[in-house]
Design a protein around this motif. Structure first.
Motif, PDB file in Angstrom:
ATOM      1  N   GLY A 839       1.075  -1.020   0.317  1.00  0.00           N
ATOM      2  CA  GLY A 839      -0.162   0.015   0.204  1.00  0.00           C
ATOM      3  C   GLY A 839       0.947   1.164   0.188  1.00  0.00           C
ATOM      4  N   PRO A 840       0.741   2.572  -0.203  1.00  0.00           N
ATOM      5  CA  PRO A 840       1.103   3.849   0.076  1.00  0.00           C
ATOM      6  C   PRO A 840       1.830   3.828   0.982  1.00  0.00           C
ATOM      7  CG  PRO A 840      -2.072   3.714   1.000  1.00  0.00           C
ATOM      8  CD  PRO A 840      -1.664   2.189   0.568  1.00  0.00           C
ATOM      9  N   GLY A 841       2.242   2.658   2.361  1.00  0.00           N
ATOM     10  CA  GLY A 841       3.247   3.400   3.954  1.00  0.00           C
ATOM     11  C   GLY A 841       1.963   4.037   4.328  1.00  0.00           C
ATOM     12  N   GLN A 856      -7.234   7.122  12.372  1.00  0.00           N
ATOM     13  CA  GLN A 856      -6.989   6.528  11.302  1.00  0.00           C
ATOM     14  C   GLN A 856      -5.964   7.110  10.473  1.00  0.00           C
ATOM     15  OE1 GLN A 856     -10.280   4.959   9.463  1.00  0.00           O
ATOM     16  NE2 GLN A 856     -11.756   5.580  10.942  1.00  0.00           N
ATOM     17  N   GLY A 857      -5.466   6.709  10.453  1.00  0.00           N
ATOM     18  CA  GLY A 857      -3.697   7.052   9.649  1.00  0.00           C
ATOM     19  C   GLY A 857      -4.297   8.668   8.305  1.00  0.00           C
ATOM     20  N   ALA A 858      -3.538   9.774   8.490  1.00  0.00           N
ATOM     21  CA  ALA A 858      -4.253  10.765   7.730  1.00  0.00           C
ATOM     22  C   ALA A 858      -3.785  10.656   6.558  1.00  0.00           C
ATOM     23  CB  ALA A 858      -3.634  11.735   9.015  1.00  0.00           C
ATOM     24  N   GLY A 859      -2.613  10.137   6.506  1.00  0.00           N
ATOM     25  CA  GLY A 859      -1.676   9.768   5.169  1.00  0.00           C
ATOM     26  C   GLY A 859      -2.638   9.925   4.503  1.00  0.00           C
ATOM     27  N   SER A 893       7.132   1.095   8.505  1.00  0.00           N
ATOM     28  CA  SER A 893       6.991   1.431   7.061  1.00  0.00           C
ATOM     29  C   SER A 893       7.018   2.146   6.996  1.00  0.00           C
ATOM     30  CB  SER A 893       5.322   1.054   6.889  1.00  0.00           C
ATOM     31  OG  SER A 893       5.057   2.259   5.887  1.00  0.00           O
ATOM     32  N   ALA A 894       7.940   2.780   5.239  1.00  0.00           N
ATOM     33  CA  ALA A 894       7.908   4.101   5.286  1.00  0.00           C
ATOM     34  C   ALA A 894       6.970   4.182   3.857  1.00  0.00           C
ATOM     35  CB  ALA A 894       9.801   4.589   4.833  1.00  0.00           C
ATOM     36  N   ARG A 900       4.365  -2.861   7.016  1.00  0.00           N
ATOM     37  CA  ARG A 900       4.604  -4.492   7.758  1.00  0.00           C
ATOM     38  C   ARG A 900       4.401  -4.401   9.083  1.00  0.00           C
ATOM     39  NH1 ARG A 900       8.184  -8.848   7.212  1.00  0.00           N
ATOM     40  NH2 ARG A 900       9.537  -8.992   5.848  1.00  0.00           N
ATOM     41  N   PHE A 901       2.829  -5.102   9.263  1.00  0.00           N
ATOM     42  CA  PHE A 901       2.571  -4.914  10.714  1.00  0.00           C
ATOM     43  C   PHE A 901       3.543  -6.402  10.653  1.00  0.00           C
ATOM     44  CE2 PHE A 901       0.013  -1.972   9.359  1.00  0.00           C
ATOM     45  CZ  PHE A 901      -0.372  -0.766  10.818  1.00  0.00           C
ATOM     46  N   VAL A 902       4.052  -6.120  12.175  1.00  0.00           N
ATOM     47  CA  VAL A 902       4.501  -7.342  13.485  1.00  0.00           C
ATOM     48  C   VAL A 902       4.009  -7.929  14.591  1.00  0.00           C
ATOM     49  CG1 VAL A 902       6.695  -8.385  13.620  1.00  0.00           C
ATOM     50  CG2 VAL A 902       6.957  -6.649  11.855  1.00  0.00           C
ATOM     51  N   PHE A 903       4.230  -8.701  15.025  1.00  0.00           N
ATOM     52  CA  PHE A 903       3.576  -9.134  16.817  1.00  0.00           C
ATOM     53  C   PHE A 903       4.346 -10.200  16.938  1.00  0.00           C
ATOM     54  CE2 PHE A 903      -0.426 -11.278  14.871  1.00  0.00           C
ATOM     55  CZ  PHE A 903       0.199 -12.169  15.565  1.00  0.00           C
ATOM     56  N   THR A 904       4.590  -9.969  17.840  1.00  0.00           N
ATOM     57  CA  THR A 904       5.421 -11.182  18.559  1.00  0.00           C
ATOM     58  C   THR A 904       4.984 -11.779  19.201  1.00  0.00           C
ATOM     59  OG1 THR A 904       6.601  -9.895  20.369  1.00  0.00           O
ATOM     60  CG2 THR A 904       7.516 -10.205  18.236  1.00  0.00           C
ATOM     61  N   LEU A 905       4.886 -12.560  20.149  1.00  0.00           N
ATOM     62  CA  LEU A 905       4.932 -13.744  21.144  1.00  0.00           C
ATOM     63  C   LEU A 905       5.165 -14.756  21.584  1.00  0.00           C
ATOM     64  CD1 LEU A 905       0.565 -14.813  20.253  1.00  0.00           C
ATOM     65  CD2 LEU A 905       1.552 -12.981  21.745  1.00  0.00           C
ATOM     66  N   PRO A 906       5.203 -14.749  23.214  1.00  0.00           N
ATOM     67  CA  PRO A 906       5.983 -15.490  23.954  1.00  0.00           C
ATOM     68  C   PRO A 906       5.627 -17.254  23.376  1.00  0.00           C
ATOM     69  CG  PRO A 906       5.486 -14.393  25.597  1.00  0.00           C
ATOM     70  CD  PRO A 906       4.386 -13.590  24.658  1.00  0.00           C
ATOM     71  N   ARG A 907       7.199 -17.477  22.939  1.00  0.00           N
ATOM     72  CA  ARG A 907       6.885 -18.989  21.957  1.00  0.00           C
ATOM     73  C   ARG A 907       6.588 -20.307  23.222  1.00  0.00           C
ATOM     74  NH1 ARG A 907      10.796 -21.233  17.792  1.00  0.00           N
ATOM     75  NH2 ARG A 907      10.117 -23.335  17.270  1.00  0.00           N
ATOM     76  N   GLN A 908       6.199 -21.041  23.507  1.00  0.00           N
ATOM     77  CA  GLN A 908       5.797 -21.747  24.449  1.00  0.00           C
ATOM     78  C   GLN A 908       6.918 -23.345  23.588  1.00  0.00           C
ATOM     79  OE1 GLN A 908       3.472 -21.495  26.833  1.00  0.00           O
ATOM     80  NE2 GLN A 908       4.020 -23.772  27.272  1.00  0.00           N
ATOM     81  N   ALA A 909       7.284 -23.343  25.572  1.00  0.00           N
ATOM     82  CA  ALA A 909       8.474 -25.033  25.102  1.00  0.00           C
ATOM     83  C   ALA A 909       7.619 -26.049  24.169  1.00  0.00           C
ATOM     84  CB  ALA A 909       8.817 -25.441  25.744  1.00  0.00           C
ATOM     85  N   ARG A 910       7.972 -26.486  23.881  1.00  0.00           N
ATOM     86  CA  ARG A 910       7.646 -27.929  22.984  1.00  0.00           C
ATOM     87  C   ARG A 910       7.209 -29.088  23.653  1.00  0.00           C
ATOM     88  NH1 ARG A 910       7.978 -29.085  17.823  1.00  0.00           N
ATOM     89  NH2 ARG A 910       8.802 -27.401  16.839  1.00  0.00           N
ATOM     90  N   ASP A 911       7.762 -29.123  25.313  1.00  0.00           N
ATOM     91  CA  ASP A 911       7.462 -30.071  26.356  1.00  0.00           C
ATOM     92  C   ASP A 911       5.312 -29.885  26.571  1.00  0.00           C
ATOM     93  OD1 ASP A 911       9.733 -30.860  25.853  1.00  0.00           O
ATOM     94  OD2 ASP A 911       9.977 -30.188  28.140  1.00  0.00           O
ATOM     95  N   ASN A 912       5.846 -28.287  26.662  1.00  0.00           N
ATOM     96  CA  ASN A 912       4.410 -27.611  27.466  1.00  0.00           C
ATOM     97  C   ASN A 912       3.199 -28.309  26.301  1.00  0.00           C
ATOM     98  OD1 ASN A 912       5.545 -27.420  29.678  1.00  0.00           O
ATOM     99  ND2 ASN A 912       6.042 -24.926  29.087  1.00  0.00           N
TER     100      ASN A 912
END
Lengths: 917, 84
Positions: A839-841, A856-859, A893-894, A900-912
């Motif tokens: 998109g336009p950034g 909402q983004g004015a631009g 973005s620019a 690009r919207f990014v989010f992170t979440l804590p990773r759950q260990a494989r055992d659990n």
């Protein structure tokens, strides 16, 4: 007419009248109708400040230094401007503690120290003796000059006159007799002398009128007004040069010092303390004295300069001492009656000073010096003596005689070497030594007995070395080598240039050194330790004002049977009984026999005795009765307990106040937060209602059009209905999002937390929106990602976030050419999900803003021709959700590049992960 | 309000819970006159009047001191005697 016997007769006649006045005033006082209980008498009696030093000496000083006589009177004027802060407090404290002299005041303030009272007494006696000498000199000189009328002959040096022919000796004897008659006819528990005050007030009037009479005579009788005198004086170069006051820093320094010095003297001279504080009947009288006393000083100085100039003009050949102009000018003009009146005025000034000063000093000598010493010598058996009244009166009478004797001795030894004014200033500098301990004691609780002793002693030693000894040396009584070359020939120890300090006159020099050292020792030594209990209690009484007077001074008790005889020994049985009876009446009892043996009674007895023998001795005497019974352990514990209770209470109060301060600060902060929240709520509501109104308005507008115009064609109609449906959908989405956000923010949202496979979640989200993307011809790709990216979260909520991000991307991606990529990756600790579009950034400045509610983004809205779809709540909600699961959501973005919207979440260990599955 | 009360109590404690100089205002006015007096009667103001200029035949320094002294006394009387 002015033969010797006439003058003697007039003198005794005048003294007789004074005595009659005093006698009458005493009678009135005994009858309870005080003659002196009015502010006018109080102000006039303060005029005792003006002695022969003023009456004769001012003119002398004016001749020597122009207007240099004025600071001595400007200082007291300034003092009375401060009366509301200093004098009022002193009077109240003195009344509450039955203070009878300045020595008593100092001793009482620093824990009733007998030693301190003694030191103050010694300083006062040594310091004031030269001043008394000055009065003797003035009276005997004026008598000698007047009796040689019609010739004007200066008296010969009295040192040359044989002792028995020296009129000053007889003056001293007569004054001693008169003072003894006046001041020590009986012993009074309060140490007040109504008769004396009345006589002093009359004397003040006499000397003022006498001086004004001379002034009027000289200005308008001899000359033609003040202007005439000055004109004539200017014509004589020798006189006009005297009129010019030196315009140099040193001269102004001296001037300022004298103002400062006289300010203290008007407060601390024993006679000023006696009249202003001890003899004060009612503290409210002070308010009128505030201006009346300065006015008195002003009037008595009104004609000083004109008289001085007239004297210089008349006696141009010299040979006449300027100190005698007041008397010699009327004599030179053959005004016999006026000359006699002036002589009487001078006598008034002298007797007033001598009477009050010696009475005050004799009280101090008796209460603070002799009695404590006598009581300490057990061999004398004084403690067992039953009647002290005679002894006390005897000591005081002896003290009066000795003080006047000392005055006469100083007069013989040093009197001729100095002009009147210089002698007076030596005394002023001595009593100025009391200033730190008295004024400090009134306003600073930290002063201790040791500090007061050290300061006073140091100041006194320096005063003696820099002023008193040089005055002896100048009169030839001591070798004067040490003035010029210093003690032991050490230059730095020259008494009038100590440590090489030059450029100051002797008074200023002495004052600078002595007060500096005095103050330094007083504060420095006081700070070596905290005040002990007794000092602290007295400090509270003096600094805290009268409210503190109820603090019990005694914790033990003694009965009437012990205390009444004790009091009777010092003030007489009859007076003691009257005093105890009135105390009983105050407490609502019938007679003193009913008084209970309690601490209050002991306090009363102590203050009663303090009036007669001083606070320090009184304490010792009462202690001898009270502590005869040994204290039991229980009582000691009780005392300790009480003391510690007082201390812990004080500590509690302090802590409470600290707590309060803290609580106040917290409350203030909380209040500020609340206000901000309130503002935010208001903003939110107004934005929400605005956002709700927009779709509502268009729904309403299109519905009304449909309602009003039934003939509207079908295509138009279905288009309107389509808009209405769309807006309704938007409205309900908005409302459900607001509710959602409110739930999230208030923490009431329901969460189903489980292990979520991010890959699966992504494909679910993409599937649900695939149709929309196809409609707009925007390419949607899931980039391949590793499997097993597990997070602990609510799956539906995560899909909600993804749908939000995807619909945003779709919204801004260009139709046909647009593409949106979704992907996920992971590190050991967190899972990362991104959604990018072409998109336009978003401009940098908007990147924070878009996470705020309703933004909402004015631009973007400028770039798109139509209003962007959506509610402005999607991103804030998404961020809330991600943050709830301890993750982060942001945008990279620019303008013009990939957003690009990014989010992170804590990773759950494989055992659990395995377990949860 | 609270702060005003505390200030009043403080001043009263300083002056001694006063009935003489009836209000803190009076005591403060007098203290102000004290400062004025210190200014009137000292360097540098004295130096200003000590220029040998005559005032109707009298030395200006003398006239200044007597006049300012009297003015100070009148003001002290005014402060003490008038109501609040």
């Amino acid at each position: 007419m002015l033969q010797g016997w006439v003058i003697v007769l007039a003198s005794f006649g005048y003294l007789g009248i004074l005595f009659a006045i005093a006698w009458y005033a005493d009678r009135r006082a005994d009858a309870g109708r005080s003659l002196i209980s009015n502010p006018m008498v109080y102000a006039l009696s303060l005029g005792v400040y003006c002695t022969t030093w003023t009456f004769y000496g001012s003119v002398g000083r004016a001749v020597a230094s122009g207007i240099g006589y004025l600071p001595i009177y400007l200082g007291p004027t300034l003092l009375f401007a401060l009366a509301g802060f200093v004098l009022v407090k002193m009077i109240r404290v003195a009344k509450a503690n039955r203070i009878t002299s300045i020595a008593d005041f100092v001793a009482s303030r620093y824990g009733k120290s007998q030693f301190l009272g003694g030191l103050v007494t010694v300083i006062a006696v040594v310091g004031v003796v030269p001043y008394i000498a000055l009065q003797l000199k003035a009276v005997s000189n004026s008598f000698a000059i007047l009796s040689s009328y019609p010739e004007i002959i200066m008296p010969t040096m009295s040192g040359a006159v044989p002792l028995l022919q020296d009129s000053a000796l007889y003056v001293a004897l007569i004054l001693a007799a008169f003072t003894i008659l006046f001041g020590t006819r009986h012993l009074d528990a309060t140490e007040r002398h109504e008769g004396m005050v009345a006589a002093i007030a009359v004397e003040s009037i006499v000397k003022l009128v006498a001086f004004l009479a001379v002034g009027v005579f000289v200005v308008w009788g001899v000359h033609e007004g003040v202007g005439d005198i000055f004109t004539r004086a200017y014509a004589v170069p020798e006189i006009s040069s005297r009129l010019a006051t030196a315009d140099s820093p040193a001269a102004y320094g001296t001037w300022g010092t004298l103002i400062f010095l006289s300010l203290f003297a008007a407060l601390l001279l024993p006679r000023q303390f006696q009249i202003a504080v001890v003899e004060n009947v009612d503290v409210s009288h002070l308010s009128r004295a505030v201006w009346m006393f300065p006015l008195y000083l002003f009037l008595i100085n009104l004609f000083v300069l004109p008289v001085a100039l007239a004297g210089l003009l008349h006696f141009q050949g010299g040979g006449v001492d300027a100190d005698t102009f007041v008397l010699t000018l009327p004599m030179a003009h053959q005004q016999e009656a006026l000359a006699l009146f002036v002589y009487i005025g001078g006598l008034s000034a002298a007797t007033g000073m001598v009477i009050v000063e010696t009475i005050a000093l004799s009280t101090m000598v008796c209460n603070d010096l002799v009695m404590p010493l006598l009581l300490r010598v057990p061999q004398l058996g004084l403690a067992e003596r039953t009647d002290f009244t005679g002894l006390l009166l005897g000591i005081r009478r002896g003290a009066i005689a000795i003080i006047l004797g000392l005055g006469y001795l100083y007069f013989r030894v040093a009197g001729e070497a100095y002009a009147l004014v210089s002698i007076g200033l030596i005394s002023f500098a001595a009593v100025a030594q009391f200033a730190p301990v008295v004024i400090g004691g009134l306003f600073w609780k930290g002063g201790t007995r040791d500090g007061a002793l050290a300061g006073l002693a140091a100041g006194f030693v320096l005063w003696t070395y820099t002023l008193l000894l040089p005055s002896f040396a100048k009169s030839g009584w001591l070798p004067d080598g040490f003035i010029a070359h210093g003690l032991f020939g050490i230059e730095l120890l020259r008494p009038q240039h100590l440590l090489g300090l030059t450029g100051l006159d002797e008074i200023t020099h002495s004052l600078v050194w002595s007060l500096l050292v005095n103050l330094g020792f007083y504060i420095g030594v006081s700070l070596q330790r905290a005040p002990n209990m007794r000092e602290a209690r007295q400090a509270t009484l003096f600094v805290g004002g009268t409210e503190a007077a109820d603090i019990p001074r005694w914790r033990s008790s003694a009965g009437v049977a012990d205390l009444l005889p004790l009091a009777a020994r010092f003030i007489g049985l009859e007076k003691a009984q009257v005093a105890f009876a009135s105390h009983a009446r105050e407490r609502g009892l019938k007679g003193f026999e009913e008084l209970p043996a309690d601490a209050r009674l002991v306090n009363f007895a102590e203050s009663l005795l303090a009036g007669a023998i001083g606070s320090a001795s009184s304490r010792a005497m009462v202690a001898s009765v009270v502590t005869e019974e040994p204290l039991g352990i229980a009582e000691v514990m009780n005392i300790l307990d009480e003391a510690s209770q007082v201390r812990s209470y004080a500590r509690e109060v302090e802590e409470k106040s600290l707590e309060l301060t803290r609580a106040t600060a917290e409350l203030r902060e909380a209040n500020a937060q609340l206000r901000q929240l309130d503002r935010m709520k208001d903003d939110f509501i107004s934005t929400v209602s605005h956002e709700l109104r927009t779709p509502l308005t268009s729904i309403r507008a299109f519905s009304e059009m449909l309602q009003e115009d039934p003939k509207i064609d079908l295509t138009q109609r279905s288009r309107f209905l389509g808009i209405i449906v769309n807006e309704t959908v938007r409205l309900s989405r908005l409302i459900s999002q607001i509710l959602d956000l409110a739930k999230l923010e208030s923490g009431r949202a329901e969460w189903t937390v489980e292990a979520v496979d991010v890959g699966e979640m992504l494909s679910d989200a993409v599937d649900s929106l695939a149709v929309l993307f196809e409609e707009k011809h925007v390419k949607l790709e899931i980039e391949p990602c590793e499997s097993g990216l597990i997070v602990l979260a609510d799956c539906d909520r995560l899909i909600q976030v993804m749908v939000n991000l995807l619909s945003n991307a779709l919204k801004f991606a260009p139709a046909d050419t647009g593409y949106v990529k979704v992907g996920a990756g992971g590190t050991a600790s967190e899972v990362r999900v991104y959604v990018s579009d072409n998109g336009p950034g978003i401009p940098i400045e908007d990147q924070k803003l878009i996470f705020d509610k309703f933004q909402q983004g004015a631009g973007t809205s400028e770039l798109l021709t139509e209003k962007p779809q959506g509610t402005g709540l999607g991103l804030p909600i998404s961020r809330q959700i991600i943050e709830y699961f301890h993750g982060r959501l942001w945008v990279e973005s620019a303008p013009g590049s990939v957003t690009r919207f990014v989010f992170t979440l804590p990773r759950q260990a494989r055992d659990n992960d395995a377990n949860s599955k | 309000m609270i702060q005003h009360g505390v200030g009043l109590r403080l001043i009263q404690a300083l002056v001694g819970g006063d009935i003489v100089i009836r209000s803190r205002l009076k005591a403060q006015r007098l203290a102000f006159l004290f400062l004025m007096g210190c200014f009137f009667f000292n360097y540098p103001l004295l130096s200003v009047f000590n220029q040998g200029v005559d005032f109707f035949g009298l030395p200006s320094l003398y006239v200044w001191l007597m006049a300012s002294w009297l003015a100070l006394i009148v003001q002290m009387a005014w402060v003490v005697e008038r109501g609040d």
